[in-house]
Design an enzyme around this catalytic site. Structure first.
Site, mmCIF file in Angstrom:
data_model
loop_
_atom_site.group_PDB
_atom_site.id
_atom_site.type_symbol
_atom_site.label_atom_id
_atom_site.label_comp_id
_atom_site.label_asym_id
_atom_site.label_seq_id
_atom_site.Cartn_x
_atom_site.Cartn_y
_atom_site.Cartn_z
ATOM 1 N N TYR A 1 0.837 -1.203 0.000
ATOM 2 C CA TYR A 1 0.000 0.000 0.000
ATOM 3 C C TYR A 1 0.866 1.245 0.000
ATOM 4 O O TYR A 1 2.075 1.184 0.284
ATOM 5 C CB TYR A 1 -0.948 0.009 1.197
ATOM 6 C CG TYR A 1 -0.294 0.321 2.526
ATOM 7 C CD1 TYR A 1 -0.420 1.587 3.097
ATOM 8 C CD2 TYR A 1 0.448 -0.633 3.211
ATOM 9 C CE1 TYR A 1 0.178 1.882 4.323
ATOM 10 C CE2 TYR A 1 1.048 -0.351 4.424
ATOM 11 C CZ TYR A 1 0.906 0.914 4.976
ATOM 12 O OH TYR A 1 1.507 1.203 6.171
ATOM 13 N N LYS B 1 6.658 -1.969 1.986
ATOM 14 C CA LYS B 1 5.443 -1.403 2.595
ATOM 15 C C LYS B 1 4.258 -2.336 2.359
ATOM 16 O O LYS B 1 3.379 -2.086 1.521
ATOM 17 C CB LYS B 1 5.156 -0.001 2.046
ATOM 18 C CG LYS B 1 4.205 0.809 2.922
ATOM 19 C CD LYS B 1 4.184 2.251 2.488
ATOM 20 C CE LYS B 1 3.213 3.082 3.324
ATOM 21 N NZ LYS B 1 3.664 3.235 4.727
ATOM 22 N N GLU C 1 11.730 2.454 14.437
ATOM 23 C CA GLU C 1 10.812 3.456 13.892
ATOM 24 C C GLU C 1 9.504 3.366 14.657
ATOM 25 O O GLU C 1 9.337 2.523 15.537
ATOM 26 C CB GLU C 1 10.585 3.223 12.393
ATOM 27 C CG GLU C 1 10.084 1.838 12.043
ATOM 28 C CD GLU C 1 10.088 1.573 10.540
ATOM 29 O OE1 GLU C 1 9.884 2.529 9.770
ATOM 30 O OE2 GLU C 1 10.298 0.415 10.142
ATOM 31 N N LEU D 1 11.506 1.265 7.077
ATOM 32 C CA LEU D 1 10.885 1.764 5.864
ATOM 33 C C LEU D 1 11.505 3.101 5.462
ATOM 34 O O LEU D 1 11.728 3.972 6.307
ATOM 35 C CB LEU D 1 9.385 1.937 6.085
ATOM 36 C CG LEU D 1 8.561 2.260 4.850
ATOM 37 C CD1 LEU D 1 8.536 1.067 3.897
ATOM 38 C CD2 LEU D 1 7.148 2.647 5.254
#
Length: 287
Positions: free
Chosen positions: A33, A149, A182, A207
């Site tokens: 996505y 992702k 993260e 990411l």
């Protein structure tokens, strides 16, 4: 006005938008996505998101569902039909619908494509940033390819709920070495106790955030030095400032981490200025 979604070639009422029960995204989280911020009806960081989308699809060996030009038109049309001036547009591409079996379906199985868009009140987001938000931490239990992702976000969901259960806005995940990787849906940054701006490098299985990438360009333009180096929770708690970046949050100041006040407990000047610069850039360069 009722919302509209794009699903596999058709624009349909949002409350009647469906995919097949054997869509591999639903059964295996076999998909990817992207989320674009929308400024004044246009998409920010457009090329970065599109490039990352193609990389994610390639890494999972999912066919690109349509040309870049056609996909761009679908995204813009979904934004238009939902009359979104400021908000987000969400794209999901899965490996498609096939009889449930772990191996890839037969060659030629068309990917599934879903696009939705919704408005977000920018004044509310700005008010949140003006006050700053709380962050908590949790062990990072995700799989080994967080650079892709994917829609496989169960660990991220648990982390975000961990934050909600403790009255926090975001949760930062921590690896086995005690370093922050993260956030559940964000990239983490600090101005450390020595005044150095730091964020984890993307070679460390995190990411490559598109908001993060744009911010790197802004830092170069502003002559702000950055160390792409991990930091511990304790270092973050001793920091002068902390913040995180994401398509929906832009640059969001964090004023506490696990209940420990950061700096004077208010959004710092660097994070505040970087948020302003990012929004200016997004408004100027949106597509």
């Amino acid at each position: 006005m009722s919302r509209v979604a794009y699903v596999n070639g058709q624009y349909v009422p949002h409350n009647r938008a469906t995919v097949h029960v054997e869509d591999r995204g639903f059964q295996f989280a076999d998909g990817v996505y992207e989320v674009w911020s929308v400024f004044d009806g246009r998409m920010a960081d457009f090329d970065g998101h599109m490039t990352r989308l193609h990389r994610s699809l390639s890494e999972l060996r999912i066919d690109i569902p349509m040309s870049r030009e056609s996909l761009t038109q679908v995204l813009k049309e979904t934004i238009r039909r939902n009359r979104v001036r400021n908000g987000i547009v969400y794209l999901q591409v899965t490996r498609g619908t096939a009889r449930r079996d772990h191996p890839f379906p037969p060659e030629g199985t068309p990917p599934s494509v879903v696009v939705t868009s919704k408005s977000i009140n920018p004044m509310k987001s700005d008010a949140t940033a003006a006050n700053g938000v709380a962050v908590v931490t949790t062990p990072d239990i995700r799989w080994g390819r967080c650079d892709i992702k994917t829609v496989g976000l169960l660990a991220n969901v648990l982390a975000k709920q961990h934050a909600r259960d403790r009255g926090a806005y975001e949760c930062w995940m921590v690896d086995d070495m005690g370093l922050v990787t993260e956030g559940s849906s964000t990239n983490a940054w600090i101005i450390d106790e020595h005044g150095k701006l730091r964020t984890r490098d993307t070679q460390a299985n995190i990411l490559k955030g598109c908001t993060r990438t744009t911010l790197l360009d802004i830092l170069k333009e502003e002559g702000i030095e950055l160390e792409e180096r991990g930091f511990t929770v304790e270092e973050a708690q001793r920091a002068k400032e902390a913040f995180f970046t994401a398509a929906g949050a832009f640059v969001m100041p964090a004023v506490s981490i696990d209940g420990v006040k950061i700096g004077n407990g208010k959004p710092g000047p660097v994070a505040t200025r970087l948020r302003e610069l990012y929004i200016e850039r997004g408004t100027r360069d949106a597509v």
